[in-house]
Scaffold this active site. Structure first.
Site, mmCIF file in Angstrom:
data_model
loop_
_atom_site.group_PDB
_atom_site.id
_atom_site.type_symbol
_atom_site.label_atom_id
_atom_site.label_comp_id
_atom_site.label_asym_id
_atom_site.label_seq_id
_atom_site.Cartn_x
_atom_site.Cartn_y
_atom_site.Cartn_z
ATOM 1 N N HIS A 15 0.964 -1.104 -0.001
ATOM 2 C CA HIS A 15 -0.013 -0.197 -0.028
ATOM 3 C C HIS A 15 0.875 1.109 -0.107
ATOM 4 O O HIS A 15 1.681 1.410 0.954
ATOM 5 C CB HIS A 15 -0.871 -0.086 1.159
ATOM 6 C CG HIS A 15 -2.002 -1.189 1.579
ATOM 7 N ND1 HIS A 15 -3.219 -1.046 0.736
ATOM 8 C CD2 HIS A 15 -1.982 -2.349 1.741
ATOM 9 C CE1 HIS A 15 -3.691 -2.264 0.936
ATOM 10 N NE2 HIS A 15 -3.043 -3.053 1.290
ATOM 11 N N LEU A 16 0.979 1.961 -0.897
ATOM 12 C CA LEU A 16 1.552 3.213 -1.225
ATOM 13 C C LEU A 16 0.871 4.581 -0.953
ATOM 14 O O LEU A 16 1.314 5.640 -0.835
ATOM 15 C CB LEU A 16 2.153 3.401 -2.655
ATOM 16 C CG LEU A 16 3.307 2.415 -2.758
ATOM 17 C CD1 LEU A 16 3.779 2.687 -4.221
ATOM 18 C CD2 LEU A 16 4.469 2.645 -1.954
ATOM 19 N N ARG A 17 -0.576 4.048 -0.739
ATOM 20 C CA ARG A 17 -1.508 5.654 -0.460
ATOM 21 C C ARG A 17 -1.372 6.602 -1.567
ATOM 22 O O ARG A 17 -0.923 6.348 -2.807
ATOM 23 C CB ARG A 17 -1.404 6.081 0.784
ATOM 24 C CG ARG A 17 -1.386 5.062 1.773
ATOM 25 C CD ARG A 17 -2.578 4.191 2.166
ATOM 26 N NE ARG A 17 -2.589 3.538 3.423
ATOM 27 C CZ ARG A 17 -3.141 2.222 3.718
ATOM 28 N NH1 ARG A 17 -4.049 1.894 2.615
ATOM 29 N NH2 ARG A 17 -3.185 1.733 4.783
ATOM 30 N N LYS A 99 -7.367 -6.894 -8.317
ATOM 31 C CA LYS A 99 -7.717 -6.990 -6.873
ATOM 32 C C LYS A 99 -9.399 -7.332 -6.450
ATOM 33 O O LYS A 99 -9.803 -6.318 -6.807
ATOM 34 C CB LYS A 99 -6.864 -5.965 -5.940
ATOM 35 C CG LYS A 99 -7.156 -6.095 -4.451
ATOM 36 C CD LYS A 99 -6.443 -7.340 -4.136
ATOM 37 C CE LYS A 99 -6.422 -7.430 -2.690
ATOM 38 N NZ LYS A 99 -5.600 -6.980 -1.715
ATOM 39 N N HIS A 136 -8.366 -10.537 -1.419
ATOM 40 C CA HIS A 136 -8.519 -10.488 -0.142
ATOM 41 C C HIS A 136 -9.310 -11.535 0.485
ATOM 42 O O HIS A 136 -10.522 -11.337 0.485
ATOM 43 C CB HIS A 136 -8.860 -9.038 0.351
ATOM 44 C CG HIS A 136 -8.839 -8.708 1.705
ATOM 45 N ND1 HIS A 136 -8.058 -7.997 2.556
ATOM 46 C CD2 HIS A 136 -9.571 -9.469 3.020
ATOM 47 C CE1 HIS A 136 -7.884 -8.088 3.571
ATOM 48 N NE2 HIS A 136 -9.186 -9.068 4.022
ATOM 49 N N HIS A 174 -1.852 -12.393 1.441
ATOM 50 C CA HIS A 174 -1.460 -12.237 2.904
ATOM 51 C C HIS A 174 -2.288 -13.531 3.701
ATOM 52 O O HIS A 174 -3.117 -13.267 4.494
ATOM 53 C CB HIS A 174 -2.001 -10.899 3.574
ATOM 54 C CG HIS A 174 -3.037 -10.221 3.143
ATOM 55 N ND1 HIS A 174 -4.466 -11.053 3.121
ATOM 56 C CD2 HIS A 174 -3.456 -9.091 2.602
ATOM 57 C CE1 HIS A 174 -5.272 -10.101 2.549
ATOM 58 N NE2 HIS A 174 -4.802 -8.889 2.545
ATOM 59 N N LEU A 219 -5.417 -6.317 9.031
ATOM 60 C CA LEU A 219 -6.283 -7.348 8.481
ATOM 61 C C LEU A 219 -5.716 -7.976 7.258
ATOM 62 O O LEU A 219 -5.014 -7.336 6.575
ATOM 63 C CB LEU A 219 -7.720 -6.539 8.117
ATOM 64 C CG LEU A 219 -8.700 -5.986 9.209
ATOM 65 C CD1 LEU A 219 -9.764 -5.295 8.532
ATOM 66 C CD2 LEU A 219 -9.171 -7.446 10.012
ATOM 67 N N ASP A 247 2.204 -6.403 2.485
ATOM 68 C CA ASP A 247 1.103 -5.460 3.037
ATOM 69 C C ASP A 247 1.399 -4.365 3.848
ATOM 70 O O ASP A 247 0.381 -4.128 4.806
ATOM 71 C CB ASP A 247 -0.127 -6.674 3.741
ATOM 72 C CG ASP A 247 -1.554 -5.849 3.773
ATOM 73 O OD1 ASP A 247 -1.625 -4.997 3.198
ATOM 74 O OD2 ASP A 247 -2.180 -6.611 4.439
ATOM 75 N N HIS A 251 -0.690 3.976 8.269
ATOM 76 C CA HIS A 251 -1.585 5.014 8.669
ATOM 77 C C HIS A 251 -1.214 5.958 9.539
ATOM 78 O O HIS A 251 -0.387 5.580 10.400
ATOM 79 C CB HIS A 251 -2.734 4.222 9.631
ATOM 80 C CG HIS A 251 -3.827 3.236 8.534
ATOM 81 N ND1 HIS A 251 -4.804 3.783 7.933
ATOM 82 C CD2 HIS A 251 -3.530 2.059 8.419
ATOM 83 C CE1 HIS A 251 -5.408 2.755 7.283
ATOM 84 N NE2 HIS A 251 -4.534 1.667 7.617
ATOM 85 N N ALA A 263 -6.695 -0.753 10.578
ATOM 86 C CA ALA A 263 -6.007 -1.770 10.365
ATOM 87 C C ALA A 263 -4.865 -1.657 9.444
ATOM 88 O O ALA A 263 -4.721 -0.984 8.399
ATOM 89 C CB ALA A 263 -6.839 -3.059 9.710
HETATM 90 ZN ZN ZN Z 1 -3.263 -5.007 1.641
#
Ligand code: ZN
Length: 346
Positions: A15-17, A99, A136, A174, A219, A247, A251, A263
């Site tokens: 996750h790079l946001r 995804k 997921h 994950h 998560l 993963d 945050h 999460a």
């Molecule tokens: Zn993820």
């Protein structure tokens, strides 16, 4: 073994946001990793080829001068996704996977899939062109216990889907349970599973015993110790079915440390050292390259990186920043809770 040289690794789930957070965390990954499968769960999500193109441009713009990094883009599967756009995205070479989030399963997943039947034409197109589906793997039914959601997903969603469409290439993202490990082991060439760094290190006691630890909450949530042991055995087995997807999910602290905390564990900074520690403890350092550098490209049909990275075990423990600064607030770096002696030479 006191030092180790590996082909430069890749992160197959990251996750790079966006915006300030992207600028803050991207160097943490690019310092050690050549490529990463970049998750599309932005607000709004990355749904179309055009979205992916624009997001990729923002990532490359955020990359500090002198750093090299290749983002491997993904599309967020929705019930409105157009099979032709997915085919065009794959043909462009820019998008490497789609995804699948069950709606409501995790951070920014409300636009995900409620009824799998509605996305069958997209999945059929993906099966035809060989584009992997990253899942997921948790059901969202509130009646299912949060610790059982992965095993129930395998039985009620993934296994029926793969029986119906055996040629669809699937990555179980994950995995956190021995059921996930076992299902991936039996899946044949069209199935693989990613394992995170933190799930190799923590079990649910780390989150809940002796006070609640929001920075260990992620998560799928970490499970019992027997599941962590199953994950370690799988990751260090040398099997090409398993490879690294950190993963790493930043945050800001204010959103983790509150009554309803977000999460995600942020592991981009120290993942390689932590993995060397885990593989060393398992007597499997010779299999670390498979897990971080070889099995992923083999599944995604990409070349192995030609550059290398070197790790060295020293007496002095690694020191990482406790937090990464971001314009919107600090992000806490995952703390394994024990000293780690494998230093990455850059
Ligand atoms: Zn993820």
């Amino acid at each position: 073994m006191q030092s180790l040289t590996l082909p430069r690794p890749d992160d197959w789930h990251l996750h790079l946001r966006d915006g300030a957070m992207l600028r803050a965390v991207l160097p943490e990954t690019a310092r050690h990793f050549a490529r990463a499968i970049v998750m599309p769960n932005l607000v709004p999500p990355v749904v179309t080829l055009d979205d992916a193109r624009a997001y990729r441009r923002r990532i490359m713009d955020a990359l500090p001068a002198g750093m090299e990094f290749e983002p491997l883009m993904t599309l967020y599967l929705t019930e409105g996704t157009d099979p032709a756009d997915v085919a065009a995205a794959a043909a462009s070479g820019l998008v490497k996977a789609v995804k699948f989030y069950p709606a409501g399963a995790t951070t920014n997943s409300h636009a995900g899939v409620r009824d799998l039947r509605k996305v069958m034409p997209v999945l059929e197109k993906m099966a035809e062109i060989g584009l992997p589906l990253c899942t997921h793997g948790e059901v969202t039914d509130p009646e299912v216990d949060i610790f059982d959601r992965e095993a129930v997903f395998i039985d009620t969603v993934l296994a029926p889907l793969r029986r119906r469409m055996p040629e669809l290439r699937v990555v179980m993202e994950h995995i956190t349970t021995e059921e996930g490990v076992a299902y991936a082991a039996e899946g044949g060439d069209t199935l693989a599973a990613t394992i995170t760094t933190h799930h190799l290190i923590i079990n649910r006691n780390h989150i809940l015993a002796g006070g609640i630890k929001p920075h260990y909450y992620c998560l799928p949530v970490a499970k019992r110790e027997k599941h962590r042991l199953a994950l370690c055995k799988a990751a260090t087995s040398g099997s090409p079915r398993y490879f690294l997807g950190t993963d790493s999910a930043p945050h800001v602290d204010a959103l983790k440390e509150q009554a309803c905390g977000c999460a995600g564990c942020f592991t981009a900074t120290n993942t390689l050292s932590l993995l060397a520690h885990v593989f060393d403890a398992a007597g499997a350092l010779d299999r670390l390259a498979g897990f971080v550098s070889l099995h992923g490209p083999a599944f995604y049909r990409l070349p192995v990186n030609t550059a290398t990275i070197r790790l060295e075990k020293r007496d002095d423990p690694c020191v990482w920043p406790e937090k990464i600064a971001c314009d919107s607030g600090p992000v806490t770096v995952f703390n394994p809770g024990f000293p780690v002696h494998w230093h990455v030479e850059c």
